[in-house]
Design a protein around this motif. Structure first.
Motif, PDB file in Angstrom:
ATOM      1  N   ILE A 128       0.836  -1.205   0.000  1.00 44.22           N
ATOM      2  CA  ILE A 128       0.000   0.000   0.000  1.00 44.22           C
ATOM      3  C   ILE A 128       0.867   1.250   0.000  1.00 44.22           C
ATOM      4  CG2 ILE A 128      -1.609   1.358   1.392  1.00 44.22           C
ATOM      5  CD1 ILE A 128      -2.766  -1.368   2.346  1.00 44.22           C
ATOM      6  N   LEU A 129       1.883   1.278   0.848  1.00 46.21           N
ATOM      7  CA  LEU A 129       2.757   2.440   0.916  1.00 46.21           C
ATOM      8  C   LEU A 129       3.362   2.747  -0.444  1.00 46.21           C
ATOM      9  CD1 LEU A 129       2.496   1.863   4.022  1.00 46.21           C
ATOM     10  CD2 LEU A 129       4.892   2.514   4.211  1.00 46.21           C
ATOM     11  N   GLU A 130       3.786   1.712  -1.130  1.00 44.09           N
ATOM     12  CA  GLU A 130       4.467   1.911  -2.407  1.00 44.09           C
ATOM     13  C   GLU A 130       3.495   2.294  -3.525  1.00 44.09           C
ATOM     14  OE1 GLU A 130       6.862  -1.615  -2.559  1.00 44.09           O
ATOM     15  OE2 GLU A 130       7.891  -0.987  -0.724  1.00 44.09           O
ATOM     16  N   LYS A 131       2.272   1.765  -3.475  1.00 48.74           N
ATOM     17  CA  LYS A 131       1.267   2.180  -4.452  1.00 48.74           C
ATOM     18  C   LYS A 131       0.893   3.648  -4.245  1.00 48.74           C
ATOM     19  CE  LYS A 131      -0.771  -2.364  -5.329  1.00 48.74           C
ATOM     20  NZ  LYS A 131      -1.865  -3.314  -4.993  1.00 48.74           N
ATOM     21  N   VAL A 132       0.737   4.038  -3.005  1.00 50.50           N
ATOM     22  CA  VAL A 132       0.424   5.430  -2.699  1.00 50.50           C
ATOM     23  C   VAL A 132       1.544   6.346  -3.205  1.00 50.50           C
ATOM     24  CG1 VAL A 132       0.193   7.105  -0.812  1.00 50.50           C
ATOM     25  CG2 VAL A 132      -1.107   4.966  -0.756  1.00 50.50           C
ATOM     26  N   ALA A 133       2.787   5.930  -3.010  1.00 46.07           N
ATOM     27  CA  ALA A 133       3.918   6.731  -3.489  1.00 46.07           C
ATOM     28  C   ALA A 133       3.881   6.897  -5.000  1.00 46.07           C
ATOM     29  CB  ALA A 133       5.234   6.084  -3.062  1.00 46.07           C
ATOM     30  N   MET A 134       3.579   5.819  -5.712  1.00 43.38           N
ATOM     31  CA  MET A 134       3.515   5.895  -7.167  1.00 43.38           C
ATOM     32  C   MET A 134       2.390   6.819  -7.625  1.00 43.38           C
ATOM     33  SD  MET A 134       5.888   4.090  -8.667  1.00 43.38           S
ATOM     34  CE  MET A 134       5.228   3.769 -10.302  1.00 43.38           C
ATOM     35  N   VAL A 135       1.258   6.753  -6.946  1.00 43.77           N
ATOM     36  CA  VAL A 135       0.107   7.570  -7.333  1.00 43.77           C
ATOM     37  C   VAL A 135       0.339   9.050  -7.025  1.00 43.77           C
ATOM     38  CG1 VAL A 135      -2.314   8.041  -6.809  1.00 43.77           C
ATOM     39  CG2 VAL A 135      -1.549   5.689  -7.114  1.00 43.77           C
ATOM     40  N   PHE A 136       0.847   9.343  -5.843  1.00 44.65           N
ATOM     41  CA  PHE A 136       0.956  10.728  -5.399  1.00 44.65           C
ATOM     42  C   PHE A 136       2.166  11.455  -5.980  1.00 44.65           C
ATOM     43  CE2 PHE A 136      -2.301   9.503  -2.531  1.00 44.65           C
ATOM     44  CZ  PHE A 136      -2.886  10.662  -2.044  1.00 44.65           C
ATOM     45  N   PHE A 137       3.210  10.730  -6.380  1.00 47.11           N
ATOM     46  CA  PHE A 137       4.450  11.400  -6.784  1.00 47.11           C
ATOM     47  C   PHE A 137       4.821  11.160  -8.243  1.00 47.11           C
ATOM     48  CE2 PHE A 137       4.529  11.002  -2.215  1.00 47.11           C
ATOM     49  CZ  PHE A 137       4.862  12.286  -1.825  1.00 47.11           C
ATOM     50  N   LYS A 158      10.809   8.883  -4.140  1.00 46.94           N
ATOM     51  CA  LYS A 158      12.034   9.454  -4.700  1.00 46.94           C
ATOM     52  C   LYS A 158      12.354   8.855  -6.062  1.00 46.94           C
ATOM     53  CE  LYS A 158      15.541   9.689  -1.859  1.00 46.94           C
ATOM     54  NZ  LYS A 158      16.463   9.229  -0.790  1.00 46.94           N
ATOM     55  N   SER A 159      12.076   7.566  -6.222  1.00 46.68           N
ATOM     56  CA  SER A 159      12.407   6.874  -7.466  1.00 46.68           C
ATOM     57  C   SER A 159      11.573   7.343  -8.646  1.00 46.68           C
ATOM     58  CB  SER A 159      12.232   5.363  -7.286  1.00 46.68           C
ATOM     59  OG  SER A 159      13.132   4.870  -6.331  1.00 46.68           O
ATOM     60  N   VAL A 160      10.385   7.879  -8.366  1.00 39.41           N
ATOM     61  CA  VAL A 160       9.537   8.358  -9.460  1.00 39.41           C
ATOM     62  C   VAL A 160       9.520   9.885  -9.556  1.00 39.41           C
ATOM     63  CG1 VAL A 160       8.085   6.311  -9.464  1.00 39.41           C
ATOM     64  CG2 VAL A 160       7.445   8.232  -8.012  1.00 39.41           C
ATOM     65  N   GLY A 161      10.449  10.541  -8.853  1.00 40.62           N
ATOM     66  CA  GLY A 161      10.609  11.977  -9.033  1.00 40.62           C
ATOM     67  C   GLY A 161      10.293  12.843  -7.835  1.00 40.62           C
ATOM     68  N   GLY A 162       9.879  12.234  -6.714  1.00 37.76           N
ATOM     69  CA  GLY A 162       9.580  13.006  -5.521  1.00 37.76           C
ATOM     70  C   GLY A 162      10.826  13.381  -4.740  1.00 37.76           C
ATOM     71  N   GLN A 163      10.663  14.277  -3.792  1.00 33.70           N
ATOM     72  CA  GLN A 163      11.760  14.696  -2.920  1.00 33.70           C
ATOM     73  C   GLN A 163      11.373  14.423  -1.465  1.00 33.70           C
ATOM     74  OE1 GLN A 163      14.762  15.939  -4.038  1.00 33.70           O
ATOM     75  NE2 GLN A 163      13.997  15.531  -6.111  1.00 33.70           N
ATOM     76  N   TRP A 164      12.365  14.037  -0.666  1.00 36.38           N
ATOM     77  CA  TRP A 164      12.131  13.722   0.740  1.00 36.38           C
ATOM     78  C   TRP A 164      12.605  14.875   1.620  1.00 36.38           C
ATOM     79  CZ3 TRP A 164      15.656  10.140   4.092  1.00 36.38           C
ATOM     80  CH2 TRP A 164      15.076   9.943   5.358  1.00 36.38           C
ATOM     81  N   VAL A 184       5.159  22.280   5.560  1.00 33.27           N
ATOM     82  CA  VAL A 184       4.192  22.072   4.481  1.00 33.27           C
ATOM     83  C   VAL A 184       4.089  23.334   3.625  1.00 33.27           C
ATOM     84  CG1 VAL A 184       1.760  21.642   3.938  1.00 33.27           C
ATOM     85  CG2 VAL A 184       2.868  20.382   5.806  1.00 33.27           C
ATOM     86  N   ASP A 185       4.264  23.151   2.309  1.00 31.02           N
ATOM     87  CA  ASP A 185       4.150  24.272   1.385  1.00 31.02           C
ATOM     88  C   ASP A 185       3.479  23.798   0.098  1.00 31.02           C
ATOM     89  OD1 ASP A 185       6.122  22.902  -0.072  1.00 31.02           O
ATOM     90  OD2 ASP A 185       7.754  24.119   0.746  1.00 31.02           O
ATOM     91  N   ASP A 186       3.552  24.602  -0.968  1.00 25.62           N
ATOM     92  CA  ASP A 186       2.844  24.255  -2.199  1.00 25.62           C
ATOM     93  C   ASP A 186       3.504  23.109  -2.958  1.00 25.62           C
ATOM     94  OD1 ASP A 186       5.090  25.609  -3.036  1.00 25.62           O
ATOM     95  OD2 ASP A 186       4.035  27.114  -4.221  1.00 25.62           O
ATOM     96  N   GLN A 187       4.695  22.676  -2.530  1.00 30.96           N
ATOM     97  CA  GLN A 187       5.354  21.534  -3.161  1.00 30.96           C
ATOM     98  C   GLN A 187       5.053  20.216  -2.421  1.00 30.96           C
ATOM     99  OE1 GLN A 187       7.172  21.657  -6.113  1.00 30.96           O
ATOM    100  NE2 GLN A 187       6.233  23.703  -6.090  1.00 30.96           N
ATOM    101  N   THR A 188       4.435  20.300  -1.263  1.00 27.92           N
ATOM    102  CA  THR A 188       4.160  19.112  -0.459  1.00 27.92           C
ATOM    103  C   THR A 188       2.982  18.342  -1.030  1.00 27.92           C
ATOM    104  OG1 THR A 188       4.894  20.340   1.496  1.00 27.92           O
ATOM    105  CG2 THR A 188       3.723  18.261   1.862  1.00 27.92           C
ATOM    106  N   LYS A 189       3.192  17.061  -1.300  1.00 27.06           N
ATOM    107  CA  LYS A 189       2.125  16.204  -1.806  1.00 27.06           C
ATOM    108  C   LYS A 189       1.559  15.303  -0.713  1.00 27.06           C
ATOM    109  CE  LYS A 189       2.194  17.322  -6.215  1.00 27.06           C
ATOM    110  NZ  LYS A 189       2.664  16.343  -7.232  1.00 27.06           N
ATOM    111  N   LEU A 190       2.361  15.021   0.323  1.00 24.30           N
ATOM    112  CA  LEU A 190       1.935  14.063   1.336  1.00 24.30           C
ATOM    113  C   LEU A 190       2.808  14.203   2.579  1.00 24.30           C
ATOM    114  CD1 LEU A 190       0.000  11.471   1.599  1.00 24.30           C
ATOM    115  CD2 LEU A 190       2.051  10.144   1.103  1.00 24.30           C
ATOM    116  N   VAL A 191       2.185  14.026   3.743  1.00 26.03           N
ATOM    117  CA  VAL A 191       2.930  13.924   4.996  1.00 26.03           C
ATOM    118  C   VAL A 191       2.808  12.488   5.474  1.00 26.03           C
ATOM    119  CG1 VAL A 191       3.106  14.660   7.392  1.00 26.03           C
ATOM    120  CG2 VAL A 191       2.564  16.335   5.607  1.00 26.03           C
ATOM    121  N   TYR A 192       3.940  11.862   5.756  1.00 25.77           N
ATOM    122  CA  TYR A 192       3.969  10.457   6.168  1.00 25.77           C
ATOM    123  C   TYR A 192       4.380  10.339   7.627  1.00 25.77           C
ATOM    124  CZ  TYR A 192       5.610   5.616   6.545  1.00 25.77           C
ATOM    125  OH  TYR A 192       5.816   4.313   6.955  1.00 25.77           O
ATOM    126  N   ILE A 193       3.525   9.703   8.425  1.00 31.01           N
ATOM    127  CA  ILE A 193       3.785   9.481   9.843  1.00 31.01           C
ATOM    128  C   ILE A 193       3.764   7.978  10.106  1.00 31.01           C
ATOM    129  CG2 ILE A 193       2.970   9.839  12.204  1.00 31.01           C
ATOM    130  CD1 ILE A 193       3.683  12.477  11.081  1.00 31.01           C
TER     131      ILE A 193
END
Length: 396
Positions: A128-137, A158-164, A184-193
């Motif tokens: 699930i975590l990895e599918k969410v990453a692919m969808v959101f980033f 990160k592998s599909v173009g996101g930044q950590w 959190v700013d306009d570049q933030t797509k997701l917060v992971y806890i």
């Protein structure tokens, strides 16, 4: 009707061809990274410019290990009744398991007080975590998390173009929620806890986290990974899942791998807004990778509490034993409410792993905060005694 920037075929192609060492099913990623690092004789498993990394373990066959304490598995599972249900359902393996899957979804939805349309099933929560990453980033953007944190979603993003963007845990090992909210700013797509957090085992105050989620989710989605929540002191009482039914843009992931003892059976689920579940399902169907027997095992396990209570008690006993040992020997450790502990080692991580694997004990070693750490999973008491004996021999 086009509902995503990537079609299902394009998404699969991108996932298979651009992730490099991560282009695998979630359960294979660590093993593949280990094999690649061992072949290339690299110090760390993952190429990264961040401060967090994992030391490459030596080549060793699992059958040769007397104590396998590296993957936070439950040494007591699966529950006997769940195992029986799995075995009996094997004979229905010629049929697709959509009906029993839908029955399980309905059971989970009732348990979490949401609609079945707000549940996404998958072969483990890492999937699930990895599918969410692919969808959101898929179009870039930032993911905000703790430093350190569980890296599955982060590595794929990160592998599909996101930044950590990472923020060091506070001195009491809780998430720095103030710093994360401010980031959190306009570049933030997701917060992971990840709560309790992996690899530290520490937990963030539930009321503080709930306030954080309510505030931040007005700006961006918040993903709360609760793989270890049932093992924490307060258990499900500290879950964020109620925020979903209240309408907040929060996702909560759970797994049957830990307290249910089904790591090898691969089953987990996500609770989220219906729009979020649909967004993920647009490119990857939830539930496709789960076998019928695993569904029946999970369904049976959800109906019982005795095994879960026994597991939590025995893991707490092993954790207390390990904590007492670390204190006695002077090792600095972080407070844990999970089935693992992490502590500082005054030794090169690769050298330590070679020594402890040589004594037939499998653990993990990490590098973060400019320190070397050992993370040890809680096994049976016999396994923990094997571990402490090995430690005594290494740190004379």
């Amino acid at each position: 009707m086009k509902t995503s920037n990537l079609s299902r075929r394009d998404w699969l192609k991108k996932g298979a061809l651009t992730l490099g060492g991560l282009a695998l099913m979630p359960s294979d990623i660590w093993a593949h990274a280990v094999e690649t690092a061992q072949t290339n004789q690299t110090k760390y498993l993952f190429p990264t410019t961040n401060s967090f990394n994992e030391f490459t373990p030596p080549k060793f066959l699992d059958p040769e290990l007397k104590a396998i304490l590296r993957a936070n598995e439950n040494p007591y599972g699966p529950p006997p009744l769940a195992a029986k249900a799995f075995q009996e359902d094997v004979f229905s393996g010629n049929r697709y398991a959509w009906k029993t899957l839908n029955d399980l979804i309905s059971m989970i939805a009732e348990k979490e007080n949401v609609s079945p349309k707000q549940i996404l099933m998958a072969p483990g929560s890492s999937d699930i975590l990895e599918k969410v990453a692919m969808v959101f980033f898929q179009n870039g953007g930032d993911v905000i998390s703790a430093d350190p944190s569980y890296m599955s979603l982060i590595n794929v993003s990160k592998s599909v173009g996101g930044q950590w963007k990472s923020y060091k845990l506070l001195s009491d090992s809780q998430h720095d929620l103030k710093a994360m909210e401010k980031a959190v700013d306009d570049q933030t797509k997701l917060v992971y806890i990840c709560n309790p957090n992996n690899p530290t085992g520490s937990i963030t105050n539930a009321e503080d986290l709930k306030t954080f989620c309510k505030t931040v989710s007005k700006k961006v989605p918040v993903f709360v990974d609760e793989a270890y929540i049932e093992l924490s002191n307060n258990g499900i009482a500290d879950s964020m899942v109620s925020l979903v039914s209240e309408g907040h843009d929060v996702m909560v992931a759970r797994t049957f791998s830990k307290i249910h003892g089904m790591a090898g059976l691969r089953i987990g689920y996500l609770v989220g807004k219906e729009e979020t579940i649909n967004r993920i399902n647009n490119i990857t169907r939830g539930g496709m990778g789960i076998t019928g027997p695993s569904i029946m095992a999970a369904t049976t396990s959800l109906k019982g509490q005795e095994f879960l209570d026994m597991t939590k008690t025995k893991i707490a006993e092993a954790r207390a034993y390990t904590q007492n040992y670390l204190e006695k020997k002077g090792f600095k450790y972080l407070p844990s409410q999970t089935n693992f502990m992490i502590f500082e080692i005054d030794m090169d991580g690769n050298s330590f792993l070679k020594e402890i694997y040589g004594r037939q004990v499998g653990v993990r070693a990490f590098k973060f905060w400019d320190k070397n750490w050992c993370r040890v999973s809680m096994g049976t008491m016999k396994e923990m005694e094997i571990f402490t004996k090995a430690m005594d021999e290494i740190f004379v």
